[in-house]
Structures are given as structure tokens and as C-alpha cells.
Scaffold this motif. Structure first.
Motif, PDB file in Angstrom:
ATOM      1  N   LEU A  83      -3.854  11.748   1.768  1.00 34.46           N
ATOM      2  CA  LEU A  83      -4.600  10.709   1.263  1.00 34.46           C
ATOM      3  C   LEU A  83      -5.153  11.310  -0.098  1.00 34.46           C
ATOM      4  N   TYR A  84      -5.706  12.187  -0.382  1.00 32.80           N
ATOM      5  CA  TYR A  84      -6.146  12.573  -1.625  1.00 32.80           C
ATOM      6  C   TYR A  84      -4.787  12.492  -2.689  1.00 32.80           C
ATOM      7  N   ALA A  85      -3.763  13.271  -2.011  1.00 30.37           N
ATOM      8  CA  ALA A  85      -2.519  13.033  -3.085  1.00 30.37           C
ATOM      9  C   ALA A  85      -2.314  11.595  -3.324  1.00 30.37           C
ATOM     10  N   GLN A  86      -2.160  10.622  -2.555  1.00 27.99           N
ATOM     11  CA  GLN A  86      -1.924   9.006  -2.577  1.00 27.99           C
ATOM     12  C   GLN A  86      -2.772   8.770  -3.780  1.00 27.99           C
ATOM     13  N   LEU A  87      -4.087   9.080  -3.601  1.00 29.00           N
ATOM     14  CA  LEU A  87      -5.236   8.456  -4.395  1.00 29.00           C
ATOM     15  C   LEU A  87      -5.095   8.996  -5.620  1.00 29.00           C
ATOM     16  N   GLU A  88      -4.600  10.256  -5.922  1.00 30.63           N
ATOM     17  CA  GLU A  88      -4.431  10.899  -7.289  1.00 30.63           C
ATOM     18  C   GLU A  88      -3.265  10.597  -7.878  1.00 30.63           C
ATOM     19  N   ASN A  89      -2.020  10.486  -7.208  1.00 26.65           N
ATOM     20  CA  ASN A  89      -0.895  10.161  -7.620  1.00 26.65           C
ATOM     21  C   ASN A  89      -0.446   8.658  -7.946  1.00 26.65           C
ATOM     22  N   ASN A  90      -1.248   7.836  -6.943  1.00 31.88           N
ATOM     23  CA  ASN A  90      -0.508   6.495  -7.052  1.00 31.88           C
ATOM     24  C   ASN A  90      -1.722   5.311  -7.341  1.00 31.88           C
ATOM     25  N   CYS A  91      -2.899   5.373  -6.469  1.00 34.96           N
ATOM     26  CA  CYS A  91      -3.841   4.572  -6.434  1.00 34.96           C
ATOM     27  C   CYS A  91      -4.321   4.434  -7.747  1.00 34.96           C
ATOM     28  N   ILE A  92      -5.025   5.587  -8.163  1.00 33.49           N
ATOM     29  CA  ILE A  92      -5.871   5.713  -9.295  1.00 33.49           C
ATOM     30  C   ILE A  92      -5.269   5.302 -10.581  1.00 33.49           C
ATOM     31  N   SER A  93      -3.869   5.622 -10.522  1.00 31.98           N
ATOM     32  CA  SER A  93      -3.213   5.478 -11.683  1.00 31.98           C
ATOM     33  C   SER A  93      -2.697   4.135 -11.853  1.00 31.98           C
ATOM     34  N   LEU A  94      -2.563   3.155 -10.924  1.00 33.48           N
ATOM     35  CA  LEU A  94      -2.201   1.877 -10.890  1.00 33.48           C
ATOM     36  C   LEU A  94      -3.510   1.138 -11.285  1.00 33.48           C
ATOM     37  N   PHE A  95      -4.493   1.561 -10.661  1.00 35.54           N
ATOM     38  CA  PHE A  95      -5.658   1.049 -11.086  1.00 35.54           C
ATOM     39  C   PHE A  95      -6.086   0.957 -12.837  1.00 35.54           C
ATOM     40  N   TYR A  96      -5.848   2.178 -13.263  1.00 32.94           N
ATOM     41  CA  TYR A  96      -5.908   2.166 -14.861  1.00 32.94           C
ATOM     42  C   TYR A  96      -4.925   1.808 -15.653  1.00 32.94           C
ATOM     43  N   GLN A  97      -3.710   1.275 -15.188  1.00 35.22           N
ATOM     44  CA  GLN A  97      -2.726   0.981 -16.004  1.00 35.22           C
ATOM     45  C   GLN A  97      -3.067  -0.710 -16.066  1.00 35.22           C
ATOM     46  N   ARG A  98      -3.673  -0.747 -17.476  1.00 32.97           N
ATOM     47  CA  ARG A  98      -4.050  -2.155 -17.801  1.00 32.97           C
ATOM     48  C   ARG A  98      -3.099  -2.893 -18.869  1.00 32.97           C
ATOM     49  N   ASP A  99      -3.138  -4.181 -18.692  1.00 35.87           N
ATOM     50  CA  ASP A  99      -2.264  -5.016 -19.634  1.00 35.87           C
ATOM     51  C   ASP A  99      -3.325  -5.034 -21.001  1.00 35.87           C
ATOM     52  N   GLY A 140       0.964  -1.253  -0.102  1.00 34.46           N
ATOM     53  CA  GLY A 140       0.065   0.129  -0.122  1.00 34.46           C
ATOM     54  C   GLY A 140       0.731   1.319  -0.149  1.00 34.46           C
ATOM     55  N   PHE A 141       0.463   2.308   0.506  1.00 36.13           N
ATOM     56  CA  PHE A 141       1.163   3.739   0.590  1.00 36.13           C
ATOM     57  C   PHE A 141       1.101   4.141   2.020  1.00 36.13           C
ATOM     58  N   LEU A 142       2.216   4.675   2.241  1.00 37.23           N
ATOM     59  CA  LEU A 142       2.445   5.328   3.716  1.00 37.23           C
ATOM     60  C   LEU A 142       1.786   6.658   3.833  1.00 37.23           C
ATOM     61  N   LEU A 143       1.035   7.097   4.834  1.00 36.10           N
ATOM     62  CA  LEU A 143       0.435   8.294   4.714  1.00 36.10           C
ATOM     63  C   LEU A 143       0.777   9.248   5.875  1.00 36.10           C
ATOM     64  N   ASN A 144       0.941  10.471   5.482  1.00 40.38           N
ATOM     65  CA  ASN A 144       1.411  11.336   6.516  1.00 40.38           C
ATOM     66  C   ASN A 144       0.325  11.737   7.643  1.00 40.38           C
ATOM     67  N   HIS A 145       0.629  11.456   8.916  1.00 38.32           N
ATOM     68  CA  HIS A 145      -0.644  11.503   9.551  1.00 38.32           C
ATOM     69  C   HIS A 145      -0.710  13.137  10.190  1.00 38.32           C
ATOM     70  N   GLU A 146       0.380  13.796   9.834  1.00 36.89           N
ATOM     71  CA  GLU A 146       0.223  15.219  10.405  1.00 36.89           C
ATOM     72  C   GLU A 146      -0.719  15.811   9.257  1.00 36.89           C
ATOM     73  N   ASN A 147      -0.915  15.585   8.208  1.00 35.68           N
ATOM     74  CA  ASN A 147      -1.728  16.336   7.159  1.00 35.68           C
ATOM     75  C   ASN A 147      -2.370  15.178   6.338  1.00 35.68           C
ATOM     76  N   LEU A 148      -3.131  14.393   7.087  1.00 36.88           N
ATOM     77  CA  LEU A 148      -3.860  13.044   6.663  1.00 36.88           C
ATOM     78  C   LEU A 148      -4.724  13.508   5.454  1.00 36.88           C
ATOM     79  N   PRO A 149      -5.785  14.208   5.801  1.00 33.25           N
ATOM     80  CA  PRO A 149      -6.606  14.359   4.491  1.00 33.25           C
ATOM     81  C   PRO A 149      -5.954  15.004   3.188  1.00 33.25           C
ATOM     82  N   LEU A 150      -5.117  15.960   3.066  1.00 35.25           N
ATOM     83  CA  LEU A 150      -4.432  16.175   1.819  1.00 35.25           C
ATOM     84  C   LEU A 150      -3.361  15.030   1.576  1.00 35.25           C
TER      85      LEU A 150
END
Length: 76
Positions: free
Chosen positions: A19-35, A7-17
Motif C-alpha cells: 500500500l505504501y509503495a503504491q501510494l509513493e510510486n503511483n498515486c501521489i505522482s499521478l496527483f501531482y502531474q498537472r497540466d 486503480g492499483f492492485l495490491l499484494n495482499h500477502e504484504n498489504l501494508p508495504l
């Protein structure tokens, strides 16, 4: 626990921002990288690794540890 490729490590000092950055920059892009079969291979691998790690934190394991520590040690 090996957290690599789980998964991805989250910065707990600024969790909401973060979390959205991880979703935008990592999670979503991994999901849409299809073979060629339209399967998100890296996403699937990460989910399988997450499931494997999650087994270490299950209620079944917790109850077994509870029984071992409290009941089995009390009878020793």
C-alpha cells in the motif's frame, strides 16, 4: 468489471508495504502531474473510472438484485 485505469492492485500477502509503495510510486505522482491549468488529468480520469465501476457495487444495485432473486423468483 474492467479494472484498467481504475486503480492499483495490491499484494495482499504484504498489504501494508505494498500500500505504501503504491501510494509513493503511483498515486501521489499521478496527483501531482498537472497540466497547464493545474489539473491532474490522469488522476481525474482514474477517479472518474473508479466512480463508474463503483456504481456496480452500490447498495441500490445490491438491494435490487436481492429483490429480483428472492421475491420475484418466489412468485414465479
Amino acid at each position: 468489471v474492467d479494472w484498467n485505469q481504475v486503480g492499483f492492485l495490491l499484494n495482499h500477502e504484504n498489504l501494508p508495504l505494498d500500500l505504501y509503495a503504491q501510494l509513493e510510486n503511483n498515486c501521489i505522482s499521478l496527483f501531482y502531474q498537472r497540466d497547464e491549468n493545474n489539473i491532474p488529468q490522469k488522476w481525474v480520469e482514474m477517479m472518474k473510472n473508479s466512480i463508474a465501476v463503483a456504481q456496480n457495487f452500490s447498495t441500490k444495485r445490491m438491494l435490487q438484485e436481492y429483490i429480483d432473486k428472492l421475491y420475484n423468483n418466489a412468485n414465479s
